[in-house]
Scaffold this active site. Structure first.
Site, PDB file in Angstrom:
ATOM      1  CD1 TRP A   1     -47.240 -21.140   5.685  1.00  0.00           C
ATOM      2  CD2 TRP A   1     -48.433 -20.557   4.064  1.00  0.00           C
ATOM      3  NE1 TRP A   1     -46.659 -19.045   5.201  1.00  0.00           N
ATOM      4  CE2 TRP A   1     -47.946 -19.154   4.073  1.00  0.00           C
ATOM      5  CE3 TRP A   1     -49.507 -20.422   2.475  1.00  0.00           C
ATOM      6  CZ2 TRP A   1     -47.594 -17.965   2.937  1.00  0.00           C
ATOM      7  CZ3 TRP A   1     -49.999 -19.978   2.029  1.00  0.00           C
ATOM      8  CH2 TRP A   1     -48.416 -18.442   2.286  1.00  0.00           C
ATOM      9  CG  ASP A   2     -43.577 -22.231   3.500  1.00  0.00           C
ATOM     10  OD1 ASP A   2     -44.423 -21.128   4.369  1.00  0.00           O
ATOM     11  OD2 ASP A   2     -42.352 -22.505   3.638  1.00  0.00           O
TER      12      ASP A   2
ATOM     13  CD  GLU B   1     -43.998 -13.257   7.129  1.00  0.00           C
ATOM     14  OE1 GLU B   1     -44.709 -14.473   7.091  1.00  0.00           O
ATOM     15  OE2 GLU B   1     -43.069 -13.007   6.915  1.00  0.00           O
TER      16      GLU B   1
ATOM     17  CE  LYS C   1     -40.843 -12.271   3.487  1.00  0.00           C
ATOM     18  NZ  LYS C   1     -40.862 -12.825   4.912  1.00  0.00           N
ATOM     19  CD  GLN C   2     -45.250 -14.346   1.240  1.00  0.00           C
ATOM     20  OE1 GLN C   2     -44.172 -14.322   2.132  1.00  0.00           O
ATOM     21  NE2 GLN C   2     -45.527 -15.324   0.685  1.00  0.00           N
TER      22      GLN C   2
END
Length: 776
Positions: A357-358, A488, A601-602
């Site tokens: 999906w990046d 994640e 994580k992000q």
């Protein structure tokens, strides 16, 4: 964090051979042209630490998934880009001693990636065990003009002896991937042959049946003149070479020029691969190395003319952004809608080289603003072509009636990820794909795309969301259970805000698009309804009911959106309170401990706010940013850029710049100790966004460009170029003014700090800079 590469505006420079960092430098010095890629490996023998890597676009292998147990719907394989034949190899023997930088004494070593002109240069002096010294100078490039070819100029000069050298240029297809299960090799030999100063190996991949012919031709020059020579052909399994013995004199250079090509059955009929490879090499050899290198420089100059970012006052930042732009342009050219962008591009094997999906979330904005419109369109068409597979993927998980679940990881549209919590649960990727359609249409105004391709994809995604939610009697609302968001470090959670918000938005956007097509192209709408078996009354009624009644977690007291149910039950600790020796936590903590922690994580909630910032007032954005960012460890390369853009919007210049620096030099400084696996190509697009959307404040609203630029404290100025609806604009910002040049196109109007600015064609306008206020 490492700091061994010299700062330079246009080049990546390694002075002195850093053996311990060689695999990192190989990643950083990778070359590509959209069709083929090559890590920054040495041409000559090297028995030290190295990751040999050559890659051919579109060629992959379905490596069987290895798990301790099986689940229904689980992908049967993990697709991976294959390490292809090594075409750069040149064995060098000096009076029967093999030149090997791992065993030789090396001095005056210099490796330079010239990003301005698109080539890799290397020079050094090697002293062998015998005491003989040679000076080597090499130049190598993957041609972006002849994009199935590469060329090498390899110069060797004896410094303290007369004698003989043996040069053996070769093609070696007897290779394997570093991460191959059971050390399996993925290629079978079909054919090999040699002739005078040339050779060819044809191989076919196991299972997938891709054929690739790799060929070489070479010339030898001494004292600047072509020399006659004899070549001894050599053959082995998947290997061809030509051995040449030459007399050499001290301080006189011998130059071997090697031309190579990779022709794939993706682009040519199998029966024609070998004759076409021979013709290809004959053509580029006739052109010659110098002309090819000059064409390379010209083509790169044209690219930089439209997508360079210029930073004054900070060489490290300048180098960082140009490196990111350079790698993006090497990885994907947009000329082939069958291809996409792997997270590591052509720089390494990690993540399998597959599509994530990046592409939609990070890369589309870069190509929209820096390349021809067709480039971004082709990335969208790629997903439309795989819609059938997305519907099959959903069916495997029990969905029906045309619901589409796009894969988390794919080569051909099938899901091939090998971690169950991502394969089954990280379904937010569907939202990113729908958003990319909106992003493209909003930026280009190409609403014809919606009727041509977009509607079918949006409907499949909306159908998936409508089946993925369920009604909660306890809440009297729809809920989304058992998902994993972008963060994640949380698995199998309920009501992840980002995922649920995206689901609602997707259904809203599908209804909006359907109304547009119905009004503008009623016949096409009827055709699409028939093609997709659309029952508009029933399906749209359900979509609207979900939209009105979706549960989106929120804490009214804190004024924040809840990342997921139960997040506030965690022990809420700031990252600043983590001991340095415990980071990165993904390398120091157990997975159980990570999952129970509050650490992110992000960007998750903030990723959603980034996409849909116009849905929220500034105070709401700030409350969520202030709450979640301090708990974010940024252990995904995709995280810093989102935080940089939000910090810029909030007027937090210092933090915005801090996040930018971490993103821009992620690979050059090896922030996360993982660059040896390959560069973070898709996050490089996020670095570009940090400048253009962050420091430049660029947004597109209602068909108009809006800017709110500021200059980071330690920069004198910065400028970037964007393409927008036929216009090429150059925006330069300093502390005192914003200078906007309409380089080409028609008269247009843009907004700077919400004030309209009329730009005549081929004119420049100066606007007094305004201070950006920090949101209290």
């Amino acid at each position: 964090m490492k700091n061994y590469l010299k700062h330079d505006e246009w080049c990546i420079i390694e002075e002195g051979f850093n053996r311990e960092f060689n695999e990192i430098t190989e990643s950083v010095c990778s070359l590509g042209n959209g069709r083929m890629g090559q890590r920054g490996n040495f041409e000559e023998t090297f028995t030290g630490k190295t990751l040999q890597g050559n890659y051919v676009a579109g060629v992959y292998y379905p490596d069987k998934t290895r798990v301790g147990w099986w689940k229904n719907g689980y992908p049967e394989y993990f697709a991976k880009v294959l390490n292809a034949a090594n075409w750069i190899g040149i064995k060098v023997e000096i009076e029967e001693e093999i030149l090997d930088l791992h065993t030789a004494e090396v001095s005056d070593f210099k490796r330079v990636l010239n990003m301005k002109e698109g080539y890799l240069q290397r020079s050094f002096i090697a002293t062998l065990a015998s005491g003989r010294q040679v000076q080597i100078n090499t130049i190598r490039f993957n041609s972006i003009v002849d994009d199935e070819a590469g060329a090498i100029s390899y110069s060797i000069t004896p410094l303290n002896f007369d004698g003989k050298i043996v040069l053996t240029p070769f093609i070696d297809g007897d290779i394997k991937n570093k991460d191959a299960n059971y050390d399996e090799k993925f290629w079978d030999e079909v054919h090999k042959e040699t002739a005078f100063a040339e050779g060819y190996v044809e191989m076919v991949t196991k299972k997938t049946g891709f054929h690739v012919v790799t060929g070489q031709k070479f010339q030898i020059f001494q004292n600047g003149k072509a020399v006659d020579f004899k070549s001894l052909p050599q053959k082995a399994e998947k290997y061809v070479a030509s051995q040449v013995t030459l007399a050499v004199k001290a301080n006189e250079a011998t130059v071997l020029v090697k031309y190579a090509c990779n022709l794939s059955s993706e682009n040519h009929p199998i029966a024609e691969l070998l004759p076409k490879a021979k013709a290809y090499l004959a053509r580029i050899e006739a052109k010659g190395f110098d002309k090819m290198l000059a064409e390379q420089a010209d083509k790169w100059a044209a690219k930089w003319e439209t997508n360079d970012i210029v930073i004054e006052g900070d060489v490290a930042a300048q180098q960082g952004i140009r490196f990111n732009i350079f790698q993006m342009n090497q990885t994907y050219t947009g000329e082939d809608a069958r291809l996409n962008i792997g997270p590591k591009g052509f720089t390494g094997e990690k993540y399998g080289g597959s599509t994530y999906w990046d592409t939609e979330a990070y890369c589309i904005p870069f190509y929209l603003a820096t390349a021809d419109q067709q480039v971004a369109r082709n990335l969208l068409v790629y997903r439309w072509k795989q819609l059938g597979k997305a519907i099959e993927n959903a069916q495997k998980l029990g969905f029906k009636d045309g619901a589409a679940l796009y894969p988390m990881v794919t080569m051909n549209g099938e899901e091939c990820h090998n971690e169950w919590e991502i394969t089954f649960e990280e379904i937010h990727r569907n939202g990113a794909i729908a958003y990319a359609i909106y992003d493209y249409v909003n930026y280009t105004g190409d609403e014809a795309y919606l009727a041509e391709y977009g509607f079918e994809v949006l409907l499949g995604i909306a159908r998936f969301w409508s089946q993925r939610v369920n009604w909660s009697e306890a809440k009297k609302q729809y809920v989304m259970l058992g998902v994993t968001g972008p963060n994640e470090y949380e698995n199998n959670v309920n009501n992840n805000w980002y995922t649920s918000y995206f689901a609602v938005w997707c259904m809203k956007y599908l209804i909006e698009v359907s109304e547009k097509i119905k009004a503008s192209k009623p016949e096409r709408y009827q055709e699409l309804s028939s093609l997709t078996n659309l029952n508009e009354t029933d399906e749209f009624d359900r979509f609207n009911h979900i939209i009105r009644n979706m549960y989106l977690g929120e804490d009214k007291e804190l004024g924040i959106f809840l990342q997921q149910d139960g997040f506030l039950d965690k022990e809420l600790i700031k990252v600043s309170n983590l001991p340095a020796q415990e980071r990165p936590i993904n390398q120091k903590w157990s997975w159980d401990r990570i999952l129970r922690s509050c650490f992110i994580k992000q960007a998750d909630v903030l990723q959603g706010i980034y996409f849909f910032e116009d849905d929220f007032d500034t105070e709401t954005i700030k409350r969520n940013y202030d709450f979640y960012e301090p708990m974010t460890v940024h252990e995904s390369s995709l995280s810093p850029c989102v935080h940089s853009i939000i910090a810029a919007k909030l007027g937090d210049k210092a933090r915005s710049y801090e996040f930018y620096q971490r993103s821009a030099r992620l690979d050059l400084d090896d922030y996360n100790n993982d660059t040896e696996d390959g560069c973070h190509i898709t996050s490089m697009a996020g670095t570009w966004m940090s400048i253009v959307k962050g420091f430049g404040g660029m947004r597109v609203r209602n068909g108009q460009v809006y800017l709110a630029p500021f200059v980071p404290e330690n920069w004198t100025s910065f400028s970037f170029k964007i393409r927008f609806k036929g216009n090429l604009l150059n925006i330069k910002t300093s502390a005192h003014e914003v200078l906007i040049e309409n380089i080409s196109g028609d008269d247009t109007t843009i907004f700077v700090h919400n004030e309209a600015v009329v730009l005549k064609a081929k004119s420049t306008v100066s606007i007094e800079q305004k201070a950006i206020e920090t949101v209290a």
